[in-house]
Design a protein around this motif. Structure first.
Motif, short mmCIF file in Angstrom:
data_model
loop_
_atom_site.label_atom_id
_atom_site.label_comp_id
_atom_site.label_asym_id
_atom_site.label_seq_id
_atom_site.Cartn_x
_atom_site.Cartn_y
_atom_site.Cartn_z
N ILE A 38 0.85 -1.19 0.00
CA ILE A 38 0.00 0.00 0.00
C ILE A 38 0.88 1.24 0.00
CG2 ILE A 38 -1.75 1.31 1.25
CD1 ILE A 38 -1.42 -2.42 1.76
N ILE A 63 -1.69 -1.04 -4.06
CA ILE A 63 -2.73 -0.05 -3.81
C ILE A 63 -2.03 1.29 -3.59
CG2 ILE A 63 -4.60 0.69 -2.26
CD1 ILE A 63 -5.01 -2.25 -1.56
N ALA A 77 -6.66 -0.21 4.59
CA ALA A 77 -6.89 -0.52 3.19
C ALA A 77 -6.43 -1.92 2.86
CB ALA A 77 -6.17 0.51 2.30
N ALA A 81 -8.69 -5.24 1.53
CA ALA A 81 -8.39 -5.87 0.25
C ALA A 81 -7.88 -7.30 0.41
CB ALA A 81 -7.35 -5.03 -0.51
#
Length: 330
Positions: A38, A63, A77, A81
């Motif tokens: 991320i 991401i 996040a 995911a």
């Protein structure tokens, strides 16, 4: 599947090596894995490296945030995911050793829900290690979960734990505390900690102040998150009672002086106790009011954050479904 969640902030020099080491460990131990990188608003070539890794491996998912939102947001996040049954968080700077992944999984297999890393031999400067020891002691005292290294980025936990987490601010370091408050079994194991070879630390002295404020938040939401009036109301009643006692005392003096003619040393209006008593009454009333407002908010949104955590369900499907059905449908 094991989902490895790695927040990235200007770590382009380490990502390829991190993927190589993790891939090697998972291959040797026969682990099905995914690596979620991320990018938390990096200003270097981190996203380019992540894209190349994802194009060259089906195990890598990237991401990218539009700007820097913080480590907790990046981990959140990643949690959303992730597809794995077990989720592992680690830092991108290679100080966390991917070789510890099998040991974390083995500890989970012993019946635990969260395994926290413990950098028993921490290779960081003193101005990071000593404040961290004080912080860990304070967290243990306030939350009841005593771990040696709450700050360790290397953690493993089951998917059901992740589904009950909501991370923001600096709460990523309190995953074990939040899980423990929900009744999950939490433990720790010593892990290998390596020196930083690339980049610089992303944390300054300000993180200790933020960490302390978030500790107060965690202590409140884990202890009184679904009964705030028990805390705020208790504080309000205390100050309200102190103010009332002070005013009653002053009222008795006024009666003695103006009705019975008893001579007192000082006039009531010149006594500091009058100001303190009124202020205490007002403070108590405000705390009680805040407690009532908090209770109303929880009553309105309580179905979004249930005050319980279910381990298992058994019996007819209708009975099991009733446990998770909103109150309005019962």
């Amino acid at each position: 599947m094991v989902s490895v969640i790695v927040p990235v902030l200007n770590e382009s020099a380490t990502l390829v090596e991190l993927h190589r080491q993790l891939e090697g460990i998972c291959t040797v131990h026969g682990l099905d894995y995914e690596l979620l990188l991320i990018d938390d608003g990096s200003s270097d070539d981190s996203w380019s490296v992540i894209r190349e890794l994802s194009q060259g491996s089906t195990h890598v998912i990237g991401i990218r945030f539009r700007r820097n939102f913080g480590k907790a947001a990046a981990q959140m996040a990643g949690l959303r995911a992730a597809r794995g049954d077990v989720l592992i968080t680690m830092d991108a700077d290679l100080q966390d050793d991917p070789a510890e992944v099998p040991r974390l999984l083995a500890r989970l297999d012993e019946g635990y829900d969260v395994v926290n890393g413990w950098k028993q031999r921490r290779l960081d400067p003193w101005h990071k290690t000593y404040p961290s020891k004080v912080f860990n002691w304070l967290v243990g005292r306030l939350t009841g979960l005593k771990l040696h290294d709450h700050n360790c980025g290397l953690k493993a936990f089951r998917r059901e734990v992740a589904q009950e987490l909501r991370l923001y601010g600096e709460l990523h370091r309190f995953i074990p505390v939040l899980a423990h408050a929900r009744g999950y079994r939490v433990t720790e194991i010593p892990v290998h900690h390596r020196r930083r070879e690339h980049g610089v630390s992303k944390y300054g002295m300000g993180r200790f102040l933020r960490g302390f404020l978030d500790l107060l938040t965690v202590t409140f939401i884990t202890g009184y998150g679904h009964r705030p009036q028990h805390l705020l109301g208790g504080i309000g009643m205390l100050f309200f009672a102190l103010g009332a006692v002070g005013l009653v005392y002053l009222a008795v003096l006024w009666v003695l002086m103006n009705v019975l003619g008893v001579v007192v040393v000082r006039e009531i209006g010149t006594r500091p106790l009058l100001v303190y008593s009124i202020a205490s009454l007002l403070l108590g009333a405000q705390a009680l009011s805040l407690g009532l407002i908090a209770e109303l908010l929880i009553h309105r949104t309580g179905h979004e954050a249930d005050p319980y955590s279910i381990a298992e369900q058994t019996g007819p499907a209708t009975a099991a479904e009733a446990v998770d059905r909103p109150d309005s449908e019962l």
